[in-house]
Scaffold this motif. Structure first.
Motif, PDB file in Angstrom:
ATOM      1  N   ALA A 152      31.730 -24.958   2.271  1.00  0.00           N
ATOM      2  CA  ALA A 152      30.933 -23.771   1.910  1.00  0.00           C
ATOM      3  C   ALA A 152      29.786 -23.656   2.907  1.00  0.00           C
ATOM      4  N   VAL A 153      30.144 -23.583   4.166  1.00  0.00           N
ATOM      5  CA  VAL A 153      29.166 -23.533   5.262  1.00  0.00           C
ATOM      6  C   VAL A 153      29.838 -22.895   6.475  1.00  0.00           C
ATOM      7  N   GLY A 154      29.046 -22.199   7.272  1.00  0.00           N
ATOM      8  CA  GLY A 154      29.555 -21.596   8.508  1.00  0.00           C
ATOM      9  C   GLY A 154      28.379 -21.139   9.349  1.00  0.00           C
ATOM     10  N   THR A 155      28.646 -20.830  10.600  1.00  0.00           N
ATOM     11  CA  THR A 155      27.575 -20.412  11.518  1.00  0.00           C
ATOM     12  C   THR A 155      27.920 -19.058  12.110  1.00  0.00           C
ATOM     13  N   ALA A 156      26.960 -18.133  12.063  1.00  0.00           N
ATOM     14  CA  ALA A 156      27.210 -16.801  12.632  1.00  0.00           C
ATOM     15  C   ALA A 156      25.931 -16.280  13.278  1.00  0.00           C
ATOM     16  N   ARG A 157      26.128 -15.293  14.171  1.00  0.00           N
ATOM     17  CA  ARG A 157      24.985 -14.591  14.759  1.00  0.00           C
ATOM     18  C   ARG A 157      24.703 -13.386  13.860  1.00  0.00           C
ATOM     19  N   PHE A 158      23.594 -13.440  13.147  1.00  0.00           N
ATOM     20  CA  PHE A 158      23.215 -12.345  12.252  1.00  0.00           C
ATOM     21  C   PHE A 158      22.214 -11.449  12.979  1.00  0.00           C
ATOM     22  N   SER A 159      22.389 -10.140  12.866  1.00  0.00           N
ATOM     23  CA  SER A 159      21.483  -9.207  13.549  1.00  0.00           C
ATOM     24  C   SER A 159      21.037  -8.116  12.598  1.00  0.00           C
ATOM     25  N   ASP A 180       0.829  -1.218   0.000  1.00  0.00           N
ATOM     26  CA  ASP A 180       0.000   0.000   0.000  1.00  0.00           C
ATOM     27  C   ASP A 180       0.857   1.258   0.000  1.00  0.00           C
ATOM     28  N   LYS A 181       1.990   1.224   0.765  1.00  0.00           N
ATOM     29  CA  LYS A 181       2.794   2.454   0.915  1.00  0.00           C
ATOM     30  C   LYS A 181       4.257   2.153   0.621  1.00  0.00           C
ATOM     31  N   PRO A 182       4.676   2.193  -0.641  1.00  0.00           N
ATOM     32  CA  PRO A 182       6.104   1.962  -0.940  1.00  0.00           C
ATOM     33  C   PRO A 182       6.956   3.031  -0.255  1.00  0.00           C
ATOM     34  N   PHE A 183       8.155   2.686   0.156  1.00  0.00           N
ATOM     35  CA  PHE A 183       9.035   3.688   0.765  1.00  0.00           C
ATOM     36  C   PHE A 183      10.485   3.269   0.578  1.00  0.00           C
ATOM     37  N   ALA A 184      11.387   4.174   0.947  1.00  0.00           N
ATOM     38  CA  ALA A 184      12.824   3.878   0.876  1.00  0.00           C
ATOM     39  C   ALA A 184      13.438   4.233   2.222  1.00  0.00           C
ATOM     40  N   LEU A 185      14.381   3.415   2.657  1.00  0.00           N
ATOM     41  CA  LEU A 185      15.054   3.653   3.942  1.00  0.00           C
ATOM     42  C   LEU A 185      16.507   4.040   3.691  1.00  0.00           C
ATOM     43  N   THR A 186      16.976   5.064   4.397  1.00  0.00           N
ATOM     44  CA  THR A 186      18.421   5.331   4.407  1.00  0.00           C
ATOM     45  C   THR A 186      19.040   4.341   5.384  1.00  0.00           C
ATOM     46  N   PHE A 187      20.377   4.263   5.396  1.00  0.00           N
ATOM     47  CA  PHE A 187      21.008   3.339   6.324  1.00  0.00           C
ATOM     48  C   PHE A 187      20.729   3.755   7.773  1.00  0.00           C
ATOM     49  N   SER A 188      20.704   5.081   8.028  1.00  0.00           N
ATOM     50  CA  SER A 188      20.431   5.555   9.401  1.00  0.00           C
ATOM     51  C   SER A 188      19.027   5.147   9.821  1.00  0.00           C
ATOM     52  N   GLU A 189      18.070   5.261   8.902  1.00  0.00           N
ATOM     53  CA  GLU A 189      16.690   4.873   9.245  1.00  0.00           C
ATOM     54  C   GLU A 189      16.600   3.371   9.498  1.00  0.00           C
ATOM     55  N   LEU A 190      17.293   2.598   8.677  1.00  0.00           N
ATOM     56  CA  LEU A 190      17.288   1.140   8.855  1.00  0.00           C
ATOM     57  C   LEU A 190      17.877   0.780  10.222  1.00  0.00           C
ATOM     58  N   SER A 191      18.951   1.477  10.578  1.00  0.00           N
ATOM     59  CA  SER A 191      19.657   1.176  11.829  1.00  0.00           C
ATOM     60  C   SER A 191      18.826   1.516  13.065  1.00  0.00           C
ATOM     61  N   LYS A 192      17.813   2.376  12.889  1.00  0.00           N
ATOM     62  CA  LYS A 192      16.987   2.755  14.055  1.00  0.00           C
ATOM     63  C   LYS A 192      15.871   1.755  14.321  1.00  0.00           C
ATOM     64  N   LEU A 193      15.623   0.836  13.385  1.00  0.00           N
ATOM     65  CA  LEU A 193      14.551  -0.153  13.587  1.00  0.00           C
ATOM     66  C   LEU A 193      14.987  -1.164  14.646  1.00  0.00           C
ATOM     67  N   GLU A 194      14.015  -1.753  15.309  1.00  0.00           N
ATOM     68  CA  GLU A 194      14.325  -2.743  16.349  1.00  0.00           C
ATOM     69  C   GLU A 194      15.146  -3.891  15.748  1.00  0.00           C
ATOM     70  N   MET A 195      16.205  -4.275  16.452  1.00  0.00           N
ATOM     71  CA  MET A 195      17.098  -5.330  15.940  1.00  0.00           C
ATOM     72  C   MET A 195      16.748  -6.673  16.574  1.00  0.00           C
ATOM     73  N   ARG A 196      16.962  -7.729  15.809  1.00  0.00           N
ATOM     74  CA  ARG A 196      16.812  -9.090  16.343  1.00  0.00           C
ATOM     75  C   ARG A 196      18.052  -9.877  15.923  1.00  0.00           C
ATOM     76  N   SER A 197      18.469 -10.831  16.746  1.00  0.00           N
ATOM     77  CA  SER A 197      19.629 -11.658  16.395  1.00  0.00           C
ATOM     78  C   SER A 197      19.194 -13.097  16.181  1.00  0.00           C
ATOM     79  N   VAL A 198      19.745 -13.726  15.160  1.00  0.00           N
ATOM     80  CA  VAL A 198      19.450 -15.130  14.856  1.00  0.00           C
ATOM     81  C   VAL A 198      20.779 -15.829  14.562  1.00  0.00           C
ATOM     82  N   VAL A 199      21.061 -16.900  15.307  1.00  0.00           N
ATOM     83  CA  VAL A 199      22.265 -17.681  14.998  1.00  0.00           C
ATOM     84  C   VAL A 199      21.868 -18.686  13.920  1.00  0.00           C
ATOM     85  N   ASN A 200      22.552 -18.603  12.799  1.00  0.00           N
ATOM     86  CA  ASN A 200      22.146 -19.391  11.636  1.00  0.00           C
ATOM     87  C   ASN A 200      23.345 -20.078  10.995  1.00  0.00           C
TER      88      ASN A 200
END
Ligand code: MTE
Length: 403
Positions: A157-164, A112-132
């Motif tokens: 060609a595999v590894g495990t990291a905490r992505f946030s 309904d509402k297309p938008f664009a995020l700057t990196f600063s705006e993206l960085s202000k969103l709530e963060m979550r971490s997932v170990v994958n």
């Protein structure tokens, strides 16, 4: 300073000239350190590549680096040991100062509402971490017989990291998904050489809305490096690595699956078992999603000679969206199996480290490992061959000598 591309071209020529195996060549070249004190401007083959940590170069055309299996001894893989899979050139225009750059993440399509995020705006969103555990669908391709074309990955060609990073879900809900929205497409900023199609793929809306699917900006607590998708990448946990688009610039909600090279013929698997070597029609295939159950022996290493006595057979095992429930080790070529102990560190999409204490007597041995997951899937004794060599997950094996 030479560009990365020139350096890779140079390595490629060197490889052709000496006919060297890429892994040996990479080690012999002693790739310069990214934190090297060489001053910019001096004509040294300097490259922002974690090769100094002993990664195996699998392709010279683009950056394709494999993790040696002996590094699979930590639950989280250090970023400098993490494999890299690039289909094309990394974007050159993305710099460390992304906050002040014109980088934008656009969100559009069936919303309904297309938008664009700057990196600063993206960085202000709530963060979550997932170990994958991130695994390339082509991991193990070189082990298929008959051999199949493509990057000849060994086992690393595999590894495990905490992505946030922010949840993709939060970004999509802010845009408001129309009822017509069925798939979510990611576009990366790769530099596309010649006629190569751009790296664009889509995932079903259900997986996109899963609260563990991220727009990741960090890996193991630090900002993503260029190799791993700086400034932002998709993180689609438990799925083949190709789902996790790097250098993300566009998210688009579609009314159907994206049509393009990396969705078809790329990253598809036969619907029915295939006789090794046989061709498969595109209509008899489906897109790859979750990873298979798999274990890899990290030690002892293939071809080693050990002293008789206590030997820790150890490695890692993973199962995509499922949990590893059991790893077994055989020290007699598969005649009998013994349970391995699973490591304490665990998370939904992450591998488990495992160890089996073996009292080794002198002789020649074939050591095998076999994982089973919560869906009841077990690694097969023989590889499941397919024309693109995806999802190799046969029982792992190393041959060793005990003196
Ligand atoms: N994203 C873009 N934009 N371009 C790529 O070539 N490679 C994919 C995926 N995302 C790729 C990409 C593949 S095939 C894999 S396995 C993973 O990135 C590898 O992620 P890594 O290089 O961070 O280990």
């Amino acid at each position: 300073m030479r560009s990365r591309r020139n350096f890779l071209k140079q390595m490629s020529r060197a490889a052709l000239a000496v006919g060297a195996a890429p892994s040996l060549l990479a080690r012999a070249l002693a790739l310069p350190q990214s934190g090297s004190t060489d001053k910019p401007g001096i004509d040294t083959p300097r490259i922002d590549m974690p090769g100094e940590d002993g990664l195996i170069v699998r392709s010279f055309r683009f950056v394709d680096l494999e993790t040696p299996v002996e590094y699979f001894n930590t639950w989280l893989t250090p970023v400098s040991h993490f494999f890299v899979r690039n289909h094309m050139h990394e974007p050159t225009e993305l710099s460390g100062d992304v906050a002040n750059s014109d980088w934008r993440l656009t969100v559009g399509g069936e919303v309904d509402k297309p938008f664009a995020l700057t990196f600063s705006e993206l960085s202000k969103l709530e963060m979550r971490s997932v170990v994958n555990t991130l695994e390339c669908a082509g991991n193990g391709r070189s082990l298929h017989r008959p051999q199949v074309p493509g990057v000849q990955w060994g086992k690393g060609a595999v590894g495990t990291a905490r992505f946030s990073g922010p949840r993709l879900r939060d970004i999509l809900l802010r845009a408001g998904i129309k009822p017509t929205g069925k798939d979510v497409m990611f576009r990366g900023l790769d530099e596309v050489p010649g006629k190569v199609p751009p790296f664009v793929r889509s995932i079903p809306i259900e997986k996109a809305l899963d609260s563990d699917t991220l727009v990741a900006t960090h890996m193991n607590g630090v900002p993503l490096t260029k190799h791993h998708g700086f400034p932002a990448r998709a993180l689609v946990p438990g799925w083949i690595g190709a789902a996790s688009c790097k250098w993300l610039t566009e998210i688009k909600v579609l009314d159907s699956e994206f049509v393009g090279n990396f969705m078809s013929p790329g990253y598809r698997f036969p619907n029915q078992p295939v006789k090794p070597g046989d061709a498969v029609k595109p209509e008899d295939t489906h897109p790859l999603t979750g990873l298979s159950v798999k274990s890899v022996i990290a030690g002892p290493l293939e071809g080693t000679s050990l002293k008789a006595g206590k030997v820790a057979v150890h490695g890692a095992a993973w199962a995509g969206e499922s949990n590893v429930v059991k790893v077994e080790v055989s020290t007699d070529g598969g005649a009998s199996w013994n349970p391995a102990g699973l490591g304490h560190d665990e998370a939904r999409y992450a591998w488990r480290l495992w160890t089996y204490e073996w009292k080794a007597k002198s002789g020649d041995y074939s050591i095998l490992s076999r994982a089973t997951d919560s869906e009841g899937r077990t690694q097969p004794a023989t590889p499941v061959w397919n024309p693109s060599g995806y999802l190799y997950n046969a029982v792992d094996q190393v041959k060793i000598h005990v003196a």
